[in-house]
Structure formats: C-alpha cells, structure tokens
Design a protein around this motif. Structure first.
Motif, PDB file in Angstrom:
ATOM      1  N   GLN A   1     -18.506   4.552  32.123  1.00 21.65           N
ATOM      2  CA  GLN A   1     -18.105   3.626  33.194  1.00 21.65           C
ATOM      3  C   GLN A   1     -19.309   2.950  33.843  1.00 21.65           C
ATOM      4  O   GLN A   1     -19.251   1.795  34.247  1.00 21.65           O
TER       5      GLN A   1
ATOM      6  N   LEU B   1     -18.503  -0.720  33.444  1.00 29.37           N
ATOM      7  CA  LEU B   1     -17.813  -1.277  34.607  1.00 29.37           C
ATOM      8  C   LEU B   1     -18.730  -1.725  35.742  1.00 29.37           C
ATOM      9  O   LEU B   1     -18.372  -2.590  36.518  1.00 29.37           O
TER      10      LEU B   1
ATOM     11  N   GLU C   1     -17.369   4.952  17.495  1.00 23.65           N
ATOM     12  CA  GLU C   1     -16.587   5.974  16.779  1.00 23.65           C
ATOM     13  C   GLU C   1     -15.699   6.685  17.789  1.00 23.65           C
ATOM     14  O   GLU C   1     -16.206   7.228  18.772  1.00 23.65           O
ATOM     15  N   ARG C   2     -14.399   6.682  17.535  1.00 24.46           N
ATOM     16  CA  ARG C   2     -13.499   7.420  18.424  1.00 24.46           C
ATOM     17  C   ARG C   2     -13.219   8.777  17.820  1.00 24.46           C
ATOM     18  O   ARG C   2     -12.962   8.877  16.621  1.00 24.46           O
TER      19      ARG C   2
ATOM     20  N   PHE D   1     -12.261   3.565  26.220  1.00 28.74           N
ATOM     21  CA  PHE D   1     -12.128   2.150  26.532  1.00 28.74           C
ATOM     22  C   PHE D   1     -11.734   1.459  25.231  1.00 28.74           C
ATOM     23  O   PHE D   1     -12.429   1.607  24.220  1.00 28.74           O
TER      24      PHE D   1
ATOM     25  N   PRO E   1      -6.509   9.554  21.810  1.00 33.65           N
ATOM     26  CA  PRO E   1      -6.209  10.726  20.981  1.00 33.65           C
ATOM     27  C   PRO E   1      -6.365  12.060  21.699  1.00 33.65           C
ATOM     28  O   PRO E   1      -5.800  13.059  21.244  1.00 33.65           O
TER      29      PRO E   1
ATOM     30  N   TRP F   1      -4.479  16.700  21.054  1.00 33.06           N
ATOM     31  CA  TRP F   1      -5.276  17.816  20.542  1.00 33.06           C
ATOM     32  C   TRP F   1      -4.729  19.198  20.964  1.00 33.06           C
ATOM     33  O   TRP F   1      -5.426  20.203  20.866  1.00 33.06           O
TER      34      TRP F   1
ATOM     35  N   LYS G   1     -14.004  13.369  41.660  1.00 33.89           N
ATOM     36  CA  LYS G   1     -14.416  12.521  40.529  1.00 33.89           C
ATOM     37  C   LYS G   1     -15.721  11.812  40.884  1.00 33.89           C
ATOM     38  O   LYS G   1     -15.759  10.609  41.151  1.00 33.89           O
TER      39      LYS G   1
HETATM   40  C1  LIG Z   1     -16.778   0.605  40.256  1.00 35.82           C
HETATM   41  C2  LIG Z   1     -17.088   2.072  40.244  1.00 35.82           C
HETATM   42  C3  LIG Z   1     -18.044   2.581  41.092  1.00 35.82           C
HETATM   43  C4  LIG Z   1     -18.362   3.952  41.084  1.00 35.82           C
HETATM   44  N1  LIG Z   1     -19.309   4.431  41.956  1.00 35.82           N
HETATM   45  C5  LIG Z   1     -19.647   5.749  41.934  1.00 35.82           C
HETATM   46  C6  LIG Z   1     -20.620   6.278  42.831  1.00 35.82           C
HETATM   47  O1  LIG Z   1     -21.185   5.564  43.673  1.00 35.82           O
HETATM   48  N2  LIG Z   1     -20.932   7.607  42.750  1.00 35.82           N
HETATM   49  C7  LIG Z   1     -20.320   8.455  41.837  1.00 35.82           C
HETATM   50  O2  LIG Z   1     -20.653   9.632  41.776  1.00 35.82           O
HETATM   51  N3  LIG Z   1     -19.362   7.970  40.999  1.00 35.82           N
HETATM   52  C8  LIG Z   1     -19.009   6.658  41.038  1.00 35.82           C
HETATM   53  N4  LIG Z   1     -18.019   6.191  40.188  1.00 35.82           N
HETATM   54  C9  LIG Z   1     -17.340   7.146  39.312  1.00 35.82           C
HETATM   55  C10 LIG Z   1     -18.220   7.492  38.099  1.00 35.82           C
HETATM   56  O3  LIG Z   1     -18.575   6.305  37.389  1.00 35.82           O
HETATM   57  C11 LIG Z   1     -17.476   8.461  37.207  1.00 35.82           C
HETATM   58  O4  LIG Z   1     -17.227   9.636  37.942  1.00 35.82           O
HETATM   59  C12 LIG Z   1     -18.323   8.794  35.984  1.00 35.82           C
HETATM   60  O5  LIG Z   1     -18.562   7.648  35.186  1.00 35.82           O
HETATM   61  C13 LIG Z   1     -17.633   9.851  35.135  1.00 35.82           C
HETATM   62  O6  LIG Z   1     -18.483  10.117  34.060  1.00 35.82           O
HETATM   63  P1  LIG Z   1     -17.927  10.736  32.699  1.00 35.82           P
HETATM   64  O7  LIG Z   1     -19.145  10.887  31.832  1.00 35.82           O
HETATM   65  O8  LIG Z   1     -17.080  11.911  33.016  1.00 35.82           O
HETATM   66  O9  LIG Z   1     -16.935   9.635  32.089  1.00 35.82           O
HETATM   67  P2  LIG Z   1     -17.096   8.091  31.735  1.00 35.82           P
HETATM   68  O10 LIG Z   1     -18.204   7.452  32.462  1.00 35.82           O
HETATM   69  O11 LIG Z   1     -15.725   7.510  31.915  1.00 35.82           O
HETATM   70  O12 LIG Z   1     -17.455   8.104  30.182  1.00 35.82           O
HETATM   71  C14 LIG Z   1     -16.532   8.608  29.252  1.00 35.82           C
HETATM   72  C15 LIG Z   1     -16.852   8.075  27.880  1.00 35.82           C
HETATM   73  O13 LIG Z   1     -16.029   8.750  26.924  1.00 35.82           O
HETATM   74  C16 LIG Z   1     -15.659   7.848  25.906  1.00 35.82           C
HETATM   75  N5  LIG Z   1     -14.447   8.372  25.229  1.00 35.82           N
HETATM   76  C17 LIG Z   1     -13.232   8.668  25.753  1.00 35.82           C
HETATM   77  N6  LIG Z   1     -12.403   9.148  24.818  1.00 35.82           N
HETATM   78  C18 LIG Z   1     -13.098   9.152  23.656  1.00 35.82           C
HETATM   79  C19 LIG Z   1     -12.785   9.522  22.315  1.00 35.82           C
HETATM   80  N7  LIG Z   1     -11.587  10.011  21.954  1.00 35.82           N
HETATM   81  N8  LIG Z   1     -13.757   9.370  21.368  1.00 35.82           N
HETATM   82  C20 LIG Z   1     -14.989   8.886  21.690  1.00 35.82           C
HETATM   83  N9  LIG Z   1     -15.329   8.530  22.940  1.00 35.82           N
HETATM   84  C21 LIG Z   1     -14.400   8.647  23.915  1.00 35.82           C
HETATM   85  C22 LIG Z   1     -15.423   6.538  26.662  1.00 35.82           C
HETATM   86  O14 LIG Z   1     -15.529   5.420  25.778  1.00 35.82           O
HETATM   87  C23 LIG Z   1     -16.548   6.580  27.712  1.00 35.82           C
HETATM   88  O15 LIG Z   1     -17.703   5.909  27.287  1.00 35.82           O
HETATM   89  C24 LIG Z   1     -17.689   4.833  40.192  1.00 35.82           C
HETATM   90  C25 LIG Z   1     -16.727   4.319  39.318  1.00 35.82           C
HETATM   91  C26 LIG Z   1     -16.407   2.951  39.332  1.00 35.82           C
HETATM   92  C27 LIG Z   1     -15.379   2.432  38.378  1.00 35.82           C
END
Ligand SMILES: Cc1cc2nc3c(=O)[nH]c(=O)nc-3n(C[C@H](O)[C@H](O)[C@H](O)COP(=O)(O)OP(=O)(O)OC[C@H]3O[C@@H](n4cnc5c(N)ncnc54)[C@H](O)[C@@H]3O)c2cc1C
Length: 340
Positions: free
Chosen positions: A41, A45, A84-85, A120, A252, A256, A293
């Motif tokens: 994200q 994003l 790759e998903r 995404f 997917p 699982w 989150k």
């Molecule tokens: C506008 C905005 C502002 C934010 N500001 C803050 C902030 O100030 N402070 C803060 O702490 N948090 C903030 N957040 C929240 C923060 O971005 C999320 O908590 C964080 O990105 C979560 O990280 P993650 O690694 O768990 O997941 P994500 O960042 O969502 O990454 C998950 C990844 O998994 C991949 N994926 C999913 N399923 C599969 C699959 N089956 N195969 C392969 N790949 C897959 C996706 O493509 C993605 O790239 C904000 C969010 C937004 C939208």
C-alpha cells in the motif's frame, strides 16, 4: 522448485521487515508479490504522503519507508518474485507446497502471509474477448517495453500510467490513446506532452471513446471503439493495453482452508499462527482482539512469527534470544562484523 525456510506472501512494509527478522535468526526467505513493485500500500497508494508514526522516524513517506526497509535487508540478498500471485497451497510431507500464477513452485516448512488487504488486481476490460486474449495481446501492465517495438498499440485510460506509457511507447510503436472522457486525469504536463505528440503526428488520441469489441482469432487484428452517440470506429491493432487503476481483492487467500473473519485471518497473539501449523499471518491481513491496522503493529507481529518459524525450519536446533547490539552471530549475519 525453490526450497526455502519461509515463503512470504506479500512485499508490503510488513512482508519486507519480516525478512530482516528471519535473516537475523538465520532463516532464508523468498518473497512473492502480485504487483510489479515492492512496497504494498505504501508504494501503490501513497508513495509521496508523509507518515508520522513509524518508531524513531519522525517523518518519512511511503516510498522512503520502503527504501529504508529494503536497505535494512540488503545483506540477506532476498529474492523478490514480483508479478506473481500466490495461487495454491497444499501440504506435502510436513512441508508446504506453494504455487504461483507464474507457475513457480516453492517448498517451505513455513508460510508467512503478509498479504495486507489482499492482492491488488488491475481493473479489466469489460468486453468478453478481453479474457481470451489476456497476455496474448491484451495487457494490464508492461514488463518489457521492447515487446511493443514496431507494433500497433491501443492504450486505454486517462490517468498517469496510460499517458506515460502512450508517450513512452510512441517513440518506437504506432500508438493510439483512447479515453472515455475528453479531459485526462493524469498529470497536466503528461497530458500536454501527449497532445503535442498528437499535433506532430507521432501519437493518435481518441476521446471520448470506449472499447466496444476486440477482433481476431489466434491473435488480435483490430478493435472497435464507440462514443456516447454510439459512433463506431475500427482501429487495426496488434495489442491492447488497459490502465484503469487497481482494485483490492482478498483473492486466492480465501481458498487456502484458513479460518476467515470479515476478510481477515484470525491468529493467536503468541506467535501469529493461523489455524494451520506453519502458516502465519501478520500485518493488515491478520485479526485478533485489539488489532491495530498500523505498520508498527505489523513489525511486532513479524518479529514473533519469525521466531515461531525457527522451530519448524530447524527442528533440531534451539533458538537463542540475542540482541543485535551485543551478539557477534547476529552482527555477522547482518554483515557488520566479519567472522573470526
Ligand atoms: C492512504 C493511506 C495512508 C496510511 N497511513 C498510514 C500511517 O500513517 N501509518 C501507518 O502505520 N499506517 C498507515 N496506513 C496503513 C498501512 O499502509 C498498512 O497498515 C500497511 O501497508 C500494511 O502493510 P502489509 O505489509 O500488511 O500489507 P500491504 O501494504 O497491503 O501489502 C500487501 C501486499 O501483499 C500482496 N498480496 C496480497 N495477496 C497476494 C497473493 N495472493 N500473492 C502475492 N501477493 C499478494 C499485495 O499485492 C500487496 O503488495 C495507511 C494506509 C493508506 C491507504
């Protein structure tokens, strides 16, 4: 077949940081992400937006946080399998067998799901022929721009990706840019460059038009587009590119056999294991009482899940807790101290 200690699903901030935690305790990870870039994200994003609540970083952006996290794991030379998903997961002789959309297979005793809000996915063309030609003339991202050299290409969309690729590909392909509105949504400068190229005869622009059909048998031979007055135009073309933005889908992960609760995966807070042994969930995708989150919560979850992975990856060894400040072993793994 790629063997590893831990397969990490998702290269968001939490998926990247867990690689560091695994590397510190001597475990090797491979990371798979559906997107064409690392950062989840944060990069997809809000790359330029300031973040103010990462511990010890008073301010950073989505992009600088991603770059710093990557710098921190550089020493582990981790493979990131992008575009790759992760599609299927099955158990094979006490290990997990993981298959991706690109037909890669991994074998690992542990899987850490750091899949955020799911994968995404590109918004796709609604005409029925688009599915038949997907990856054979119809594309939603560009892996290798040279593929389009000297081809007739129709690009759809009004945002930055559509404009930037139209400008770039027009250097060596015959490009028609089609958008359903007269005004483009992307950066004004890019729209001006595109309009200038149109004046110079280097790029065709069709607005306000939408796709109506894709023609061809084994290969695309052309498309038709229509406007609001149902005026139809035929365009001979080899390739069709759609840049309509991304949608988030659990995808997917839902298949699982994991317990799910409102599109999240319930975990225990001792080691973030799911209902399946050796499968952990961390970051936005996991849920437990009091879950926040936030990126910092995901970092903590990763630290504990990584230690739990050790048990299954090194069943005959004992995990020893150590500090990076004082442990010679950890400093050697980090590449900051040479072994004697
Ligand atoms: C506008 C905005 C502002 C934010 N500001 C803050 C902030 O100030 N402070 C803060 O702490 N948090 C903030 N957040 C929240 C923060 O971005 C999320 O908590 C964080 O990105 C979560 O990280 P993650 O690694 O768990 O997941 P994500 O960042 O969502 O990454 C998950 C990844 O998994 C991949 N994926 C999913 N399923 C599969 C699959 N089956 N195969 C392969 N790949 C897959 C996706 O493509 C993605 O790239 C904000 C969010 C937004 C939208």
């Amino acid at each position: 077949m790629i063997k590893t200690d831990v397969l990490v699903v998702g290269a968001g901030p939490v998926g990247i940081f867990v690689v560091q935690q695994l590397g510190l305790i001597g475990l090797k990870a491979e990371v798979v992400d559906n997107l064409d870039k690392i950062g989840g994200q944060c990069i997809e994003l809000y790359p330029d937006k300031p973040i103010y609540d990462i511990p010890a970083l008073p301010i950073c952006t989505g992009e600088s946080l991603t770059n710093n996290l990557l710098e921190q794991i550089k020493t582990f030379k981790t493979n990131f399998h992008l575009n790759e998903r992760v599609q299927e997961i099955s158990k094979e002789e006490n290990k997990w067998k993981i298959k991706t959309s690109g037909k890669k297979t991994f074998i690992a005793p542990n899987i850490i799901i750091a899949a955020g809000v799911g994968s995404f996915e590109p918004r796709k063309f609604s005409v029925k022929e688009a599915e038949k030609f997907e990856n054979n003339g119809v594309f939603y991202s560009i892996k290798d721009k040279t593929y389009f050299k000297n081809k007739k290409v129709c690009i759809f969309g009004g945002g930055d990706s559509a404009l930037d690729w139209a400008v770039e590909l027009s250097k060596f392909a015959q490009v028609t840019l089609v958008h359903r509105r007269d005004k483009f949504r992307g950066a004004e400068n890019s729209a001006t460059v595109a309009r200038q190229l149109e004046k110079e005869g280097k790029l065709k622009i069709k607005t306000p038009f939408q796709i109506s059909s894709i023609e061809g048998n084994d290969k695309i031979t052309g498309i038709t587009i229509k406007n609001e007055e149902e005026k139809i135009e035929k365009i001979p073309t080899d390739c069709v590119l759609g840049f309509f933005g991304l949608i988030m889908k659990l995808g997917p992960v839902a298949e699982w056999g994991l317990n799910l609760e409102k599109k999240t995966i319930p975990v225990n807070t001792e080691n973030f294991q799911t209902n399946k042994e050796g499968i952990f969930a961390i970051g936005d995708i996991c849920s437990y009482p009091g879950k926040l989150k936030l990126i910092l919560s995901g970092f903590h979850e990763g630290a504990l899940a990584a230690r739990a992975c050790f048990k299954l990856a090194r069943p005959n060894e004992k995990y020893r807790f150590e500090f990076t400040t004082t442990s010679k072993t950890l400093q050697e793994r980090l590449g900051v101290k040479k072994s004697d």
